[in-house]
Design an enzyme around this catalytic site. Structure first.
Site, PDB file in Angstrom:
ATOM      1  N   ASP A  28      46.205  44.077  41.398  1.00 37.91           N
ATOM      2  CA  ASP A  28      44.950  43.340  41.258  1.00 37.91           C
ATOM      3  C   ASP A  28      44.328  43.752  39.920  1.00 37.91           C
ATOM      4  O   ASP A  28      44.266  44.937  39.588  1.00 37.91           O
ATOM      5  CB  ASP A  28      44.007  43.678  42.418  1.00 37.91           C
ATOM      6  CG  ASP A  28      42.828  42.712  42.499  1.00 37.91           C
ATOM      7  OD1 ASP A  28      42.704  42.037  43.524  1.00 37.91           O
ATOM      8  OD2 ASP A  28      42.034  42.637  41.531  1.00 37.91           O
ATOM      9  N   ILE A  29      43.871  42.761  39.172  1.00 37.13           N
ATOM     10  CA  ILE A  29      43.331  43.011  37.831  1.00 37.13           C
ATOM     11  C   ILE A  29      42.000  43.783  37.895  1.00 37.13           C
ATOM     12  O   ILE A  29      41.632  44.464  36.936  1.00 37.13           O
ATOM     13  CB  ILE A  29      43.205  41.677  37.047  1.00 37.13           C
ATOM     14  CG1 ILE A  29      43.259  41.904  35.556  1.00 37.13           C
ATOM     15  CG2 ILE A  29      41.988  40.882  37.455  1.00 37.13           C
ATOM     16  CD1 ILE A  29      44.594  42.285  35.027  1.00 37.13           C
ATOM     17  N   GLU A  87      38.377  33.564  46.479  1.00 42.35           N
ATOM     18  CA  GLU A  87      38.305  33.344  45.031  1.00 42.35           C
ATOM     19  C   GLU A  87      39.507  32.554  44.521  1.00 42.35           C
ATOM     20  O   GLU A  87      39.340  31.616  43.747  1.00 42.35           O
ATOM     21  CB  GLU A  87      38.232  34.724  44.359  1.00 42.35           C
ATOM     22  CG  GLU A  87      37.967  34.703  42.868  1.00 42.35           C
ATOM     23  CD  GLU A  87      38.105  36.104  42.266  1.00 42.35           C
ATOM     24  OE1 GLU A  87      37.651  37.093  42.886  1.00 42.35           O
ATOM     25  OE2 GLU A  87      38.686  36.207  41.167  1.00 42.35           O
ATOM     26  N   HIS A  92      47.190  35.351  49.616  1.00 39.36           N
ATOM     27  CA  HIS A  92      47.534  36.686  49.124  1.00 39.36           C
ATOM     28  C   HIS A  92      47.005  37.746  50.076  1.00 39.36           C
ATOM     29  O   HIS A  92      45.951  37.599  50.673  1.00 39.36           O
ATOM     30  CB  HIS A  92      47.002  36.927  47.701  1.00 39.36           C
ATOM     31  CG  HIS A  92      45.544  36.632  47.521  1.00 39.36           C
ATOM     32  ND1 HIS A  92      45.065  35.363  47.347  1.00 39.36           N
ATOM     33  CD2 HIS A  92      44.456  37.448  47.474  1.00 39.36           C
ATOM     34  CE1 HIS A  92      43.746  35.400  47.193  1.00 39.36           C
ATOM     35  NE2 HIS A  92      43.352  36.668  47.283  1.00 39.36           N
ATOM     36  N   HIS A  94      45.822  41.673  50.172  1.00 35.14           N
ATOM     37  CA  HIS A  94      45.426  42.850  49.399  1.00 35.14           C
ATOM     38  C   HIS A  94      45.998  44.080  50.105  1.00 35.14           C
ATOM     39  O   HIS A  94      45.812  44.231  51.328  1.00 35.14           O
ATOM     40  CB  HIS A  94      43.902  43.019  49.389  1.00 35.14           C
ATOM     41  CG  HIS A  94      43.143  41.964  48.640  1.00 35.14           C
ATOM     42  ND1 HIS A  94      42.636  42.176  47.378  1.00 35.14           N
ATOM     43  CD2 HIS A  94      42.778  40.705  48.984  1.00 35.14           C
ATOM     44  CE1 HIS A  94      41.982  41.086  46.972  1.00 35.14           C
ATOM     45  NE2 HIS A  94      42.046  40.178  47.940  1.00 35.14           N
TER      46      HIS A  94
HETATM   47  P1  5GP Z   1      40.103  36.802  46.917  1.00 35.24           P
HETATM   48  O1  5GP Z   1      40.614  35.383  46.665  1.00 35.24           O
HETATM   49  O2  5GP Z   1      41.017  37.596  47.794  1.00 35.24           O
HETATM   50  O3  5GP Z   1      38.685  36.785  47.393  1.00 35.24           O
HETATM   51  O4  5GP Z   1      40.053  37.549  45.515  1.00 35.24           O
HETATM   52  C1  5GP Z   1      41.058  37.343  44.548  1.00 35.24           C
HETATM   53  C2  5GP Z   1      41.528  38.665  43.980  1.00 35.24           C
HETATM   54  O5  5GP Z   1      42.446  38.361  42.933  1.00 35.24           O
HETATM   55  C3  5GP Z   1      40.420  39.525  43.357  1.00 35.24           C
HETATM   56  O6  5GP Z   1      40.522  40.843  43.874  1.00 35.24           O
HETATM   57  C4  5GP Z   1      40.689  39.463  41.860  1.00 35.24           C
HETATM   58  O7  5GP Z   1      40.404  40.671  41.203  1.00 35.24           O
HETATM   59  C5  5GP Z   1      42.162  39.125  41.791  1.00 35.24           C
HETATM   60  N1  5GP Z   1      42.508  38.292  40.650  1.00 35.24           N
HETATM   61  C6  5GP Z   1      41.892  37.134  40.283  1.00 35.24           C
HETATM   62  N2  5GP Z   1      42.474  36.604  39.194  1.00 35.24           N
HETATM   63  C7  5GP Z   1      43.483  37.457  38.857  1.00 35.24           C
HETATM   64  C8  5GP Z   1      44.458  37.450  37.812  1.00 35.24           C
HETATM   65  O8  5GP Z   1      44.521  36.564  36.961  1.00 35.24           O
HETATM   66  N3  5GP Z   1      45.344  38.475  37.797  1.00 35.24           N
HETATM   67  C9  5GP Z   1      45.327  39.474  38.723  1.00 35.24           C
HETATM   68  N4  5GP Z   1      46.240  40.433  38.613  1.00 35.24           N
HETATM   69  N5  5GP Z   1      44.416  39.516  39.730  1.00 35.24           N
HETATM   70  C10 5GP Z   1      43.518  38.519  39.783  1.00 35.24           C
END
Ligand code: 5GP
Length: 132
Positions: A28-29, A87, A92, A94
């Site tokens: 995760d970035i 987001e 995905h 975590h």
């Molecule tokens: P969620 O959709 O689970 O609420 O959050 C998306 C997760 O993906 C976040 O923790 C965010 O930091 C990570 N994320 C979003 N865009 C990118 C990206 O371009 N690269 C990486 N490695 N992680 C990402």
């Protein structure tokens, strides 16, 4: 194509932790802790519970293998698993190495790590994954 599909096919760079033909894992970035990893299906699907049963089962087994590699690379009490997906519209999981429950609080401030640190973390996990 989703940003995570572009990551899985190499169009966008990522810190690779593990892969097979069907699934891909990368850091995760914006990590909660060192070793915070995302696991995705290469097939584009938004909502995890729209996945067909057998694909979902294989996804979870792959996530388990990645979690074992994370725990070997970053000793922790347990590797926590969370699915949010609010987001990025590509399913995905975590995986977060936890020292305590607090490490799973997604409202926590995120770590800011250098490229070198991220690369070193991913390489450690990848080495453990490929050992198995
Ligand atoms: P969620 O959709 O689970 O609420 O959050 C998306 C997760 O993906 C976040 O923790 C965010 O930091 C990570 N994320 C979003 N865009 C990118 C990206 O371009 N690269 C990486 N490695 N992680 C990402």
């Amino acid at each position: 194509m989703s940003i995570f599909s572009k990551i899985a096919n190499g169009e966008i760079p990522s810190y690779k932790c593990a892969e097979n033909e069907e699934f891909y894992a990368f850091l995760d970035i914006n990590p909660l802790v060192k070793g915070h990893t995302l696991v995705i299906p290469r097939r584009e699907v938004d909502y995890i519970f729209d996945m067909e049963d057998s694909e979902l089962a294989r996804f979870e087994v792959f996530a388990k293998q990645v979690a074992i590699a994370i725990k070997a690379a970053f000793p922790c009490v347990k590797v926590g698993q969370a699915v949010l997906g609010l987001e990025v519209p590509h399913a995905h999981i975590h995986l977060v190495p936890m020292q305590s429950e607090k490490d799973m609080n997604f409202a926590n401030p995120k770590l800011s790590l250098s490229t070198e640190e991220m690369q070193a973390i991913a390489s450690k996990i990848y080495q453990e994954f490929t050992k198995a």
